[in-house]
Design a protein around this motif. Structure first.
Motif, PDB file in Angstrom:
ATOM      1  N   CYS A  11       0.816  -1.215   0.000  1.00  0.00           N
ATOM      2  CA  CYS A  11       0.000   0.000   0.000  1.00  0.00           C
ATOM      3  C   CYS A  11       0.849   1.264   0.000  1.00  0.00           C
ATOM      4  O   CYS A  11       0.519   2.240  -0.685  1.00  0.00           O
ATOM      5  N   ASP A  12       1.950   1.247   0.750  1.00  0.00           N
ATOM      6  CA  ASP A  12       2.730   2.479   0.896  1.00  0.00           C
ATOM      7  C   ASP A  12       3.624   2.775  -0.306  1.00  0.00           C
ATOM      8  O   ASP A  12       4.388   3.733  -0.285  1.00  0.00           O
ATOM      9  N   GLU A  16      -0.888   8.789  -2.547  1.00  0.00           N
ATOM     10  CA  GLU A  16      -2.218   9.342  -2.767  1.00  0.00           C
ATOM     11  C   GLU A  16      -2.234  10.195  -4.049  1.00  0.00           C
ATOM     12  O   GLU A  16      -1.319  10.997  -4.279  1.00  0.00           O
ATOM     13  N   HIS A  33      -4.622   5.182  -6.524  1.00  0.00           N
ATOM     14  CA  HIS A  33      -4.884   5.466  -5.107  1.00  0.00           C
ATOM     15  C   HIS A  33      -5.499   6.856  -5.022  1.00  0.00           C
ATOM     16  O   HIS A  33      -4.824   7.859  -5.279  1.00  0.00           O
ATOM     17  N   ARG A  37      -8.700   5.241  -1.223  1.00  0.00           N
ATOM     18  CA  ARG A  37      -9.196   3.997  -1.820  1.00  0.00           C
ATOM     19  C   ARG A  37      -8.353   3.627  -3.027  1.00  0.00           C
ATOM     20  O   ARG A  37      -7.784   4.491  -3.689  1.00  0.00           O
ATOM     21  N   TYR A  38      -8.333   2.325  -3.312  1.00  0.00           N
ATOM     22  CA  TYR A  38      -7.589   1.828  -4.464  1.00  0.00           C
ATOM     23  C   TYR A  38      -8.575   1.355  -5.523  1.00  0.00           C
ATOM     24  O   TYR A  38      -9.615   0.772  -5.202  1.00  0.00           O
ATOM     25  N   VAL A  94      -7.684  -4.698   0.216  1.00  0.00           N
ATOM     26  CA  VAL A  94      -6.471  -4.368   0.956  1.00  0.00           C
ATOM     27  C   VAL A  94      -6.386  -5.314   2.135  1.00  0.00           C
ATOM     28  O   VAL A  94      -7.347  -5.462   2.903  1.00  0.00           O
ATOM     29  N   GLN A  98      -1.029  -4.953   1.849  1.00  0.00           N
ATOM     30  CA  GLN A  98      -0.880  -5.154   0.407  1.00  0.00           C
ATOM     31  C   GLN A  98      -2.190  -4.842  -0.308  1.00  0.00           C
ATOM     32  O   GLN A  98      -3.282  -5.011   0.260  1.00  0.00           O
ATOM     33  N   VAL A  99      -2.064  -4.433  -1.572  1.00  0.00           N
ATOM     34  CA  VAL A  99      -3.227  -4.273  -2.432  1.00  0.00           C
ATOM     35  C   VAL A  99      -3.344  -5.534  -3.285  1.00  0.00           C
ATOM     36  O   VAL A  99      -2.359  -5.979  -3.886  1.00  0.00           O
TER      37      VAL A  99
END
Ligand code: FES
Length: 105
Positions: A11-12, A16, A33, A37-38, A94, A98-99
């Motif tokens: 995720c990081d 954004e 992102h 939200r993804y 998520v 992880q996505v």
């Protein structure tokens, strides 16, 4: 969780307001992102089969750089001409930082 989900990125690693391009099982996918939200959509404009990853985000939309059509990241629907067909949208989860994307849908 569906057995079809694949972990594609931490995720990081996706700031954004940005997107990355990932390839999963033969699908080129944009992972965006936006506002926490993804979203995952196919990396192909429905107008002339042009990579949407050459374009840019416009809020919850991805804009094609060739003729300017924008597509909803949530539904895949085109919001401007000349595109008149939706693009594919893939389920996103998520988990564990992880996505995950399900490319089978
Ligand atoms: S190729 Fe995307 S709007 Fe024409």
């Amino acid at each position: 969780m569906s057995e079809h989900f694949v972990a594609v990125a931490a995720c990081d690693t996706i700031p954004e307001g940005k997107f990355i391009k990932v390839s999963i099982k033969g699908h080129d996918i944009i992972l965006a992102h936006v506002e926490g939200r993804y979203h995952a959509v196919e990396d192909n404009c429905s107008h002339e089969d042009y990579p949407l990853s050459f374009g840019c985000l416009d809020g919850h939309r991805i804009k094609c750089s060739l003729h300017g059509s924008r597509f909803s990241l949530e539904t895949g629907e085109p919001l401007d001409e000349p595109a008149d067909c939706p693009i594919r949208v893939f389920p996103v989860k998520v988990m564990d930082g992880q996505v995950w994307i399900d490319p089978s849908v």
